[in-house]
Design a protein around this motif. Structure first.
Motif, mmCIF file in Angstrom:
data_model
loop_
_atom_site.group_PDB
_atom_site.id
_atom_site.type_symbol
_atom_site.label_atom_id
_atom_site.label_comp_id
_atom_site.label_asym_id
_atom_site.label_seq_id
_atom_site.Cartn_x
_atom_site.Cartn_y
_atom_site.Cartn_z
ATOM 1 N N ARG A 189 0.833 -1.209 0.000
ATOM 2 C CA ARG A 189 0.000 0.000 0.000
ATOM 3 C C ARG A 189 0.869 1.261 0.000
ATOM 4 O O ARG A 189 1.954 1.267 0.586
ATOM 5 N N PRO A 190 0.387 2.314 -0.637
ATOM 6 C CA PRO A 190 1.170 3.564 -0.697
ATOM 7 C C PRO A 190 1.579 4.097 0.681
ATOM 8 O O PRO A 190 2.664 4.654 0.824
ATOM 9 N N ASP A 191 0.741 3.901 1.694
ATOM 10 C CA ASP A 191 1.078 4.424 3.020
ATOM 11 C C ASP A 191 2.209 3.643 3.695
ATOM 12 O O ASP A 191 2.702 4.047 4.737
ATOM 13 N N ARG A 192 2.640 2.515 3.094
ATOM 14 C CA ARG A 192 3.735 1.728 3.659
ATOM 15 C C ARG A 192 5.076 2.052 3.000
ATOM 16 O O ARG A 192 6.114 1.528 3.430
ATOM 17 N N ILE A 193 5.065 2.869 1.958
ATOM 18 C CA ILE A 193 6.313 3.200 1.258
ATOM 19 C C ILE A 193 7.293 3.834 2.249
ATOM 20 O O ILE A 193 6.934 4.730 3.005
ATOM 21 N N GLY A 194 8.515 3.320 2.252
ATOM 22 C CA GLY A 194 9.535 3.812 3.174
ATOM 23 C C GLY A 194 9.584 3.055 4.480
ATOM 24 O O GLY A 194 10.533 3.205 5.252
ATOM 25 N N HIS A 214 8.563 -2.764 6.313
ATOM 26 C CA HIS A 214 7.668 -3.843 5.879
ATOM 27 C C HIS A 214 7.171 -3.663 4.449
ATOM 28 O O HIS A 214 6.468 -4.528 3.938
ATOM 29 N N SER A 215 7.496 -2.562 3.815
ATOM 30 C CA SER A 215 6.951 -2.267 2.491
ATOM 31 C C SER A 215 7.432 -3.264 1.434
ATOM 32 O O SER A 215 8.611 -3.623 1.381
ATOM 33 N N THR A 216 6.489 -3.700 0.581
ATOM 34 C CA THR A 216 6.820 -4.557 -0.560
ATOM 35 C C THR A 216 6.589 -3.797 -1.873
ATOM 36 O O THR A 216 6.543 -4.415 -2.940
ATOM 37 N N HIS A 217 6.436 -2.501 -1.778
ATOM 38 C CA HIS A 217 6.070 -1.678 -2.935
ATOM 39 C C HIS A 217 7.028 -1.850 -4.115
ATOM 40 O O HIS A 217 6.598 -1.887 -5.273
ATOM 41 N N MET A 231 11.244 -17.485 2.094
ATOM 42 C CA MET A 231 11.921 -18.769 2.284
ATOM 43 C C MET A 231 13.284 -18.633 2.944
ATOM 44 O O MET A 231 13.927 -19.634 3.245
ATOM 45 N N GLN A 232 13.750 -17.412 3.172
ATOM 46 C CA GLN A 232 15.048 -17.214 3.815
ATOM 47 C C GLN A 232 14.955 -17.458 5.320
ATOM 48 O O GLN A 232 13.886 -17.368 5.911
ATOM 49 N N ASN A 233 16.107 -17.749 5.919
ATOM 50 C CA ASN A 233 16.169 -17.922 7.369
ATOM 51 C C ASN A 233 17.419 -17.214 7.883
ATOM 52 O O ASN A 233 18.525 -17.659 7.597
ATOM 53 N N PRO A 234 17.269 -16.110 8.605
ATOM 54 C CA PRO A 234 16.003 -15.483 8.998
ATOM 55 C C PRO A 234 15.386 -14.707 7.837
ATOM 56 O O PRO A 234 16.069 -14.352 6.879
ATOM 57 N N ARG A 235 14.098 -14.449 7.968
ATOM 58 C CA ARG A 235 13.391 -13.682 6.944
ATOM 59 C C ARG A 235 13.646 -12.185 7.137
ATOM 60 O O ARG A 235 13.691 -11.710 8.264
ATOM 61 N N PRO A 236 13.728 -11.445 6.027
ATOM 62 C CA PRO A 236 13.761 -9.979 6.159
ATOM 63 C C PRO A 236 12.438 -9.483 6.755
ATOM 64 O O PRO A 236 11.418 -10.173 6.659
ATOM 65 N N ASP A 237 12.456 -8.320 7.350
ATOM 66 C CA ASP A 237 11.261 -7.781 8.011
ATOM 67 C C ASP A 237 10.038 -7.795 7.113
ATOM 68 O O ASP A 237 8.942 -8.167 7.538
ATOM 69 N N PHE A 238 10.196 -7.402 5.857
ATOM 70 C CA PHE A 238 9.035 -7.275 4.976
ATOM 71 C C PHE A 238 8.390 -8.621 4.650
ATOM 72 O O PHE A 238 7.233 -8.674 4.263
#
Length: 197
Positions: free
Chosen positions: A86-91, A94-97, A109-116
């Motif tokens: 979502r646009p409000d998550r940019i920056g 957790h953003s996947t934009h 699938m990574q260990n550990p996973r990135p925050d997003f």
């Protein structure tokens, strides 16, 4: 989380399975409503059993049957990916934009996973304690008619659901290699979904 004491039913809120719409439709009918913080609203089976179910056992010598909804695993991750774009998550961390869905699933699938990509696990949500009973009624997200029929019968009421938390549309294609790797590494997620009603 919604608890209906007379009907002996606890509706646990698996994230990204439409729980907000059910909360809105049923909160006035429920005896016990937990809408926050997220780790309580989305309390998994083990946490519910340890804390909430224990209250009913000790104070009322009874237990609530547990119901919940599980979503097809790739579709579930797609919902998280779209929600976090979502646009409000940019920056926000957790953003996947700026990511493709394929990149998001690879990160999951990574260990550990990135925050997003650290969004939990549906199969882990349903893990029971060694002495816990687990969920009695698990429905597939795509079978909304069965979920509604069960709740309307159990609660003896008509339920009017409104769509909520609609996320942006995004391309959810995966490369065959990523999909194969995800299905192999997270087979438990598919087993959890396959076992639902």
């Amino acid at each position: 989380m919604l608890v209906f004491y007379k009907e002996r039913l606890a509706f646990l809120a698996v994230p990204k399975t439409g729980s907000t719409a059910y909360h809105s439709a049923l909160r006035d009918r429920a005896d016990f409503v937990v809408t926050g913080p997220p780790d309580l609203k989305h309390a998994p089976v083990r946490r519910y059993d340890r804390f909430f179910q224990n209250i009913f056992r000790k104070m009322h010598d009874t237990e609530m049957e547990i119901m919940a909804v599980v979503r097809e695993p790739i579709d579930w991750l797609g919902s998280w990916y779209r929600f976090r774009s979502r646009p409000d998550r940019i920056g926000h961390p957790h953003s996947t934009h700026d990511l493709s869905f394929d990149e998001f699933v690879q990160a999951y699938m990574q260990n550990p996973r990135p925050d997003f990509a650290d969004v939990g696990s549906q199969s882990q949500f349903f893990r029971t304690r060694s002495n816990g009973a687990g969920a009695s009624h698990v429905f597939k997200y795509e079978n909304q008619d069965k979920i509604l029929a069960f709740l309307q019968d159990r609660l003896n009421m008509q339920i009017d659901l409104q769509q909520e938390n609609v996320s942006p549309q995004r391309d959810l294609s995966l490369t065959p290699r990523t999909e194969r790797a995800f299905r192999k590494r997270h087979a438990a997620e598919f087993t959890c979904h396959d076992a639902a009603l």
